[in-house]
Design a protein around this motif. Sequence first.
Motif, short mmCIF file in Angstrom:
data_model
loop_
_atom_site.label_atom_id
_atom_site.label_comp_id
_atom_site.label_asym_id
_atom_site.label_seq_id
_atom_site.Cartn_x
_atom_site.Cartn_y
_atom_site.Cartn_z
N PRO A 34 0.80 -1.24 0.00
CA PRO A 34 0.00 0.00 0.00
C PRO A 34 0.83 1.29 0.00
O PRO A 34 0.43 2.28 -0.59
CB PRO A 34 -0.83 -0.13 1.28
CG PRO A 34 -1.01 -1.61 1.45
CD PRO A 34 0.30 -2.20 0.99
N ARG A 35 2.02 1.27 0.62
CA ARG A 35 2.81 2.51 0.72
C ARG A 35 4.19 2.43 0.12
O ARG A 35 4.88 3.45 0.02
CB ARG A 35 2.95 2.90 2.19
CG ARG A 35 1.63 3.11 2.90
CD ARG A 35 1.81 3.49 4.35
NE ARG A 35 2.42 2.40 5.10
CZ ARG A 35 2.95 2.52 6.31
NH1 ARG A 35 2.96 3.70 6.90
NH2 ARG A 35 3.47 1.48 6.93
N LEU A 36 4.62 1.23 -0.28
CA LEU A 36 6.02 1.03 -0.64
C LEU A 36 6.18 0.35 -1.99
O LEU A 36 5.31 -0.40 -2.43
CB LEU A 36 6.71 0.16 0.41
CG LEU A 36 6.64 0.63 1.85
CD1 LEU A 36 7.18 -0.44 2.79
CD2 LEU A 36 7.38 1.95 2.03
N LEU A 37 7.33 0.60 -2.60
CA LEU A 37 7.78 -0.12 -3.79
C LEU A 37 9.08 -0.80 -3.41
O LEU A 37 10.04 -0.14 -2.98
CB LEU A 37 8.00 0.82 -4.97
CG LEU A 37 8.63 0.20 -6.22
CD1 LEU A 37 7.72 -0.88 -6.81
CD2 LEU A 37 8.94 1.28 -7.25
N LEU A 38 9.12 -2.12 -3.54
CA LEU A 38 10.34 -2.90 -3.33
C LEU A 38 10.85 -3.25 -4.72
O LEU A 38 10.12 -3.85 -5.52
CB LEU A 38 10.04 -4.17 -2.53
CG LEU A 38 9.86 -4.03 -1.02
CD1 LEU A 38 8.77 -3.05 -0.64
CD2 LEU A 38 9.59 -5.38 -0.40
N ARG A 39 12.07 -2.87 -5.01
CA ARG A 39 12.59 -3.00 -6.38
C ARG A 39 14.09 -3.25 -6.35
O ARG A 39 14.74 -3.12 -5.32
CB ARG A 39 12.27 -1.73 -7.17
CG ARG A 39 12.86 -0.48 -6.51
CD ARG A 39 12.84 0.72 -7.40
NE ARG A 39 13.28 1.92 -6.73
CZ ARG A 39 14.54 2.21 -6.43
NH1 ARG A 39 15.53 1.39 -6.72
NH2 ARG A 39 14.85 3.35 -5.83
N ARG A 40 14.62 -3.56 -7.52
CA ARG A 40 16.07 -3.73 -7.66
C ARG A 40 16.75 -2.36 -7.55
O ARG A 40 16.13 -1.31 -7.65
CB ARG A 40 16.38 -4.39 -9.01
CG ARG A 40 15.79 -5.80 -9.19
CD ARG A 40 16.53 -6.89 -8.45
NE ARG A 40 17.88 -7.10 -8.92
CZ ARG A 40 18.24 -7.97 -9.86
NH1 ARG A 40 17.34 -8.74 -10.46
NH2 ARG A 40 19.50 -8.09 -10.21
N TRP A 41 18.07 -2.40 -7.38
CA TRP A 41 18.86 -1.21 -7.12
C TRP A 41 19.21 -0.47 -8.41
O TRP A 41 19.43 -1.08 -9.45
CB TRP A 41 20.13 -1.59 -6.37
CG TRP A 41 19.80 -2.16 -5.04
CD1 TRP A 41 19.58 -3.47 -4.74
CD2 TRP A 41 19.57 -1.45 -3.84
NE1 TRP A 41 19.24 -3.61 -3.42
CE2 TRP A 41 19.23 -2.38 -2.83
CE3 TRP A 41 19.64 -0.09 -3.50
CZ2 TRP A 41 18.95 -2.01 -1.53
CZ3 TRP A 41 19.36 0.29 -2.20
CH2 TRP A 41 19.03 -0.67 -1.23
N THR A 42 19.30 0.86 -8.32
CA THR A 42 19.74 1.71 -9.43
C THR A 42 20.91 2.57 -8.94
O THR A 42 21.14 2.69 -7.73
CB THR A 42 18.62 2.63 -9.95
OG1 THR A 42 18.34 3.62 -8.94
CG2 THR A 42 17.36 1.84 -10.29
N ASP A 43 21.60 3.20 -9.87
CA ASP A 43 22.71 4.09 -9.51
C ASP A 43 22.26 5.24 -8.61
O ASP A 43 23.02 5.71 -7.77
CB ASP A 43 23.37 4.65 -10.77
CG ASP A 43 24.10 3.59 -11.57
OD1 ASP A 43 24.40 2.51 -11.01
OD2 ASP A 43 24.38 3.83 -12.76
N ASP A 44 21.01 5.68 -8.78
CA ASP A 44 20.50 6.79 -7.98
C ASP A 44 20.33 6.44 -6.50
O ASP A 44 20.14 7.33 -5.67
CB ASP A 44 19.15 7.28 -8.53
CG ASP A 44 19.29 7.93 -9.89
OD1 ASP A 44 20.40 8.39 -10.24
OD2 ASP A 44 18.28 7.98 -10.62
N ASP A 45 20.38 5.15 -6.17
CA ASP A 45 20.19 4.72 -4.78
C ASP A 45 21.45 4.81 -3.94
O ASP A 45 21.38 4.76 -2.71
CB ASP A 45 19.69 3.26 -4.75
CG ASP A 45 18.35 3.10 -5.43
OD1 ASP A 45 17.50 4.01 -5.32
OD2 ASP A 45 18.14 2.05 -6.06
N LEU A 46 22.60 4.94 -4.56
CA LEU A 46 23.86 4.88 -3.84
C LEU A 46 23.98 5.95 -2.75
O LEU A 46 24.27 5.64 -1.59
CB LEU A 46 25.05 4.96 -4.80
CG LEU A 46 26.43 4.96 -4.14
CD1 LEU A 46 26.64 3.71 -3.28
CD2 LEU A 46 27.52 5.07 -5.20
#
Length: 177
Positions: A7-19
């Motif tokens: 309902p409130r979250l997206l669980l996803r693979r990592w991207t460069d913007d996450d570092l």
Amino acid sequence: MTEIRTPRLLLRRWTDDDLVPLSEINADPEVMRWIGDGSTLDLEETADAIERWEDEWDEEGFGLFAVELLASGELIGAVGLSVPEWLPEVMPAVEITWRLGRSYWGQGYASEAAQATLEFALQDRGLDRVIAVNRAGNDESENVLRKLDMNRDRDTSHPEYASLLTLYSIDLTEYEA
């Protein structure tokens, strides 16, 4: 690409913007006090961690997800599955784990993300059993484990740091009950 929406979250693979946002979380001593030896991680160490998590996705078909707030797109931490090779006495096993930025504690995000991850592990990935390892004194994580209906198995100690650990588990039959 593997994604899970709650309902409130997206669980996803990592991207460069996450570092950078994850490195800020990993630099907080309060966040890291329950992880490993309690040391904070810098930008390079955080990049190495993300690379290890992504490698585990490629090798195992699961790993740690980046956790993003749906409302804002902001990265708030990590949750997912890993093989706890650092604790040989439990092997073979798959562990559920989470780490959220301190400003996101106490809002139910860890429980929401962990519940979705547990369902992913047992329903989607077909695992028969998932464990969790909690350091003594980490009452907040113990509350999450209770909400997941995980069973306390036994106490042990960290093989390298000697900190007291409690092992929890849940199997598919218990999860479906």
